[in-house]
Design an enzyme around this catalytic site. Structure first.
Site, PDB file in Angstrom:
ATOM      1  CD  GLU A   1      -1.762  -2.381   1.463  1.00 54.39           C
ATOM      2  OE1 GLU A   1      -0.629  -2.609   1.935  1.00 54.39           O
ATOM      3  OE2 GLU A   1      -2.606  -3.277   1.280  1.00 54.39           O
TER       4      GLU A   1
ATOM      5  CG  HIS B   1     -10.239  -7.453   6.314  1.00 53.82           C
ATOM      6  ND1 HIS B   1      -9.452  -8.024   7.270  1.00 53.82           N
ATOM      7  CD2 HIS B   1      -9.587  -7.643   5.137  1.00 53.82           C
ATOM      8  CE1 HIS B   1      -8.375  -8.561   6.708  1.00 53.82           C
ATOM      9  NE2 HIS B   1      -8.421  -8.329   5.412  1.00 53.82           N
TER      10      HIS B   1
END
Lengths: 318, 323
Positions: B60, B129
């Site tokens: 990321e 998540h």
């Protein structure tokens, strides 16, 4: 190249003096002693090539063609500065010269330089991107993420490590187990080497080769140049963590006298000519100082402007 | 009109801009042939090719950081992180670089990037998540933040986000991805900072965005049967924020309830609530009520998750407490 090196040295000596007098606010991290790297590298670049810099950025900006007046005014926080007084020493950028910013975050430039190289290759231009960074930043995840992607996508980026042997006060031996940072290139199948960073000709030649590779679409290179900063990490840091003998030894390798010697020995320039350049640079620095002193501080309204391209009013309320 | 899912709305927004501007490129984990973790980029790789729809390593930092570098040098990248929770790895690129570049460089560099972040719970994805982290990004000067609640807005706001010269954080409610909506045949760009009144009402204003818009509308229906008419304001973008819409509604109803999916503590709902209390105090007949998730990570078990996240019943009870 000599003129650029001297400009950096004299610009920073001046900054050091005025910082000590309390006239320049904030932090100032000087590049004195490392000039050969920025100058040797940028001498291979066009105006439209990109560089990312660090918090020790003055050298890179001068080497890439940055304007001394705007730089000096920025250091003093004046409205005529490169960033209108909102950036300071650590945040100078010049989009027209491909300078994507000095950066106060260690390791941030790896990613930005890689992105710029991706953009250049996507647009089908032959621009290259040079990422300047220090030894300690190679312990950041950003270094590894950038090296991996640059290698995978064969991006025209040249990673130029300025290994000045210290991450602030922590010596390289105390922040990583490897001896040469170039070793890390192997893990990413990237051509890499370690060389003398205080010899501008050496730097120039290695970067030249890397730039050619990048322009030819052959991908990234990792170059490590060993060097030494003559001042502390920032102005005001006495650098007491470094052994005296070590400092002395490196002062003997100062890149500027070395280059002067080289120029004279190869009969490229005479002592008088070198002196003449010195006088001219002194004049330019004085001009930059005069410009900075004559400039005003930014209007207070400027503090709430320029955050977005299209919104100003929001920042006005507390 | 035609039927379209929320995910398709996002995709059509990206597709339109990609057709228009070759400098619009997509990147992220699995956005290529796989079509994105939630299928949002499906078909775009086939249509636009490898150069424009790029799979990246699961990394990321470089997804965000390279997008910043690319955006600063002429491209308009649309980057996808698989889950908003993973923004932790990309935070420097977003908040220290993208958000601050224009300002600290004296306006010399702009960063027209869009960062897509699937957010929210409801699918038993567990604590790493299911985040609702809009407060992190709305807190940062230099970023714009959008959070569409339906397919049409998702499309129209994607057009605007990509056109914008500033970094735009585009938060997607992942529980809505497969939900279908009626969408106009021609979708126009929706300006940021313009809220949408989803239901008119005279007794209380429900201020919300994202998935909670639907919950608010359901609650409003139930309350209407009991004689309470709730107005539902969908903010659509959290910054710029349509303060006028909020103030106008509160001036009409004299009661305000803020509902967000994030944990209440330190959340953007607190900002909204404070703003109403600060600036509309004289209009209020009752203190502002704030509904959010319990102050816990999001649990896995569906029973616990449903208990922790705010729901329609919480909104109904919250409103009843104001009368």
């Amino acid at each position: 190249m000599y003129r650029k090196m001297l400009s950096i040295r004299k610009f920073e000596k001046t900054a050091s003096t005025f910082f000590a007098e309390g006239k320049i606010p904030g932090f100032v991290h000087l590049y004195i002693g490392e000039e050969a790297i920025a100058v040797g590298a940028c001498a291979n670049l066009r105006d439209d090539d990109y560089i990312t810099s660090t918090h020790r950025g003055h050298g890179h900006i001068v080497a890439k063609g940055g304007n001394l007046k705007y730089m000096m005014a920025e250091l003093f926080g004046k409205e005529t500065g490169y960033c209108k007084g909102k950036g300071g020493s650590m945040h100078i950028a010049d989009a027209e010269l491909g300078i994507l910013g000095a950066n106060g975050i260690v390791g941030a430039g790896h990613l930005i330089a890689t992105g710029a190289a991706w953009s250049a290759s996507y647009r089908g231009s032959d621009q290259v991107s040079v990422c300047f960074f220090g030894d300690a930043s190679t312990n950041q995840s950003t270094f590894h993420e950038a090296m991996n992607l640059a290698s995978l996508w064969k991006l025209p980026v040249i990673f130029v490590c300025e290994n000045n042997l210290y991450g602030i006060s922590v010596s390289q031996a105390r922040h990583q187990t490897i001896k040469d940072i170039a070793e890390r290139g192997e893990g990413y199948c990237m051509p890499s080497l370690t060389a003398d960073g205080n010899d501008v000709v050496t730097v120039y030649e290695h970067v030249q080769e890397a730039v050619q590779r990048a322009r030819n679409g052959e991908g990234p290179t990792l170059l490590e140049f060993k060097t030494y900063r003559q001042h502390g990490h920032f102005e005001g840091d006495p650098g007491a963590y470094r052994p005296k003998e070590e400092v002395e030894a490196w002062l003997q390798k100062d890149p500027i006298p070395r280059f002067e010697k080289y120029l004279m020995e190869h009969k490229l320039m005479t002592a008088d000519e070198l002196k003449q350049i010195g006088t001219e640079v002194d004049g330019e620095i004085q001009e930059a100082l005069d410009f900075a002193f004559a400039s005003g501080y930014p209007a207070l309204e400027a503090s709430v402007q320029g955050i977005y391209s299209d919104i100003v009013e929001e920042a006005r309320s507390r | 009109m035609r039927k379209m899912t929320y995910g398709e709305g996002i995709r059509e927004g990206m597709r339109s801009k990609m057709l228009e501007d070759p400098n619009v490129v997509l990147l992220g984990e699995d956005v290529g042939p796989y079509g994105g973790t939630f299928g949002v980029t499906k078909g775009l790789w086939e249509q636009f090719g490898e150069e424009r729809v790029r799979d990246t390593p699961i990394s990321e930092g470089i997804i965000v950081g390279a997008s910043v570098g690319a955006a600063a040098t002429g491209l308009r990248p649309v980057a996808e992180l698989m889950f908003i929770d993973f923004l932790t790895f990309g935070m420097d690129g977003l908040v220290n670089q993208a958000a601050k570049m224009r300002y600290m460089f004296g306006g010399k560099i702009s960063v027209p990037l869009v960062l897509r972040l699937p957010a929210g719970g409801g699918i038993s994805a567990g604590a790493q998540h299911s985040g609702s982290l809009e407060a992190w990004v709305t807190h940062v000067p230099g970023l714009k933040v959008v959070y569409p609640s339906n397919a049409q807005d998702a499309w129209g706001m994607m057009l605007t986000a990509i056109e914008d010269d500033n970094p735009v954080v585009y938060i997607e409610s992942k529980i809505l991805y497969s939900k279908k909506y009626e969408v106009d045949d021609t979708v126009a760009a929706i300006p940021l900072g313009v809220a949408s009144v989803k239901r008119e009402g005279s007794d209380v204003s429900i201020i919300t965005y994202g998935k909670q818009v639907e919950d608010a509308l359901t609650a409003a229906k139930v309350l209407a049967e009991e004689g309470i008419e709730a107005e539902v304001i969908d903010l659509r973008s959290l910054y710029p924020l349509d303060k006028e819409a909020i103030f106008t509604s509160v001036a009409k109803t004299h009661r305000a309830l803020v509902v967000t999916e994030e944990v209440k503590r330190g959340g953007f709902g607190g900002e909204l609530s404070a703003m109403i209390s600060e600036l509309c105090f004289d209009e209020l007949d009752a203190p502002v009520v704030r509904i959010g998730a319990l102050n816990t990570p999001v649990p896995y078990s569906p029973v616990l998750e449903a208990y922790v996240l705010p729901n329609t019943e919480d909104i109904i009870q919250g409103i009843k407490s104001m009368f």
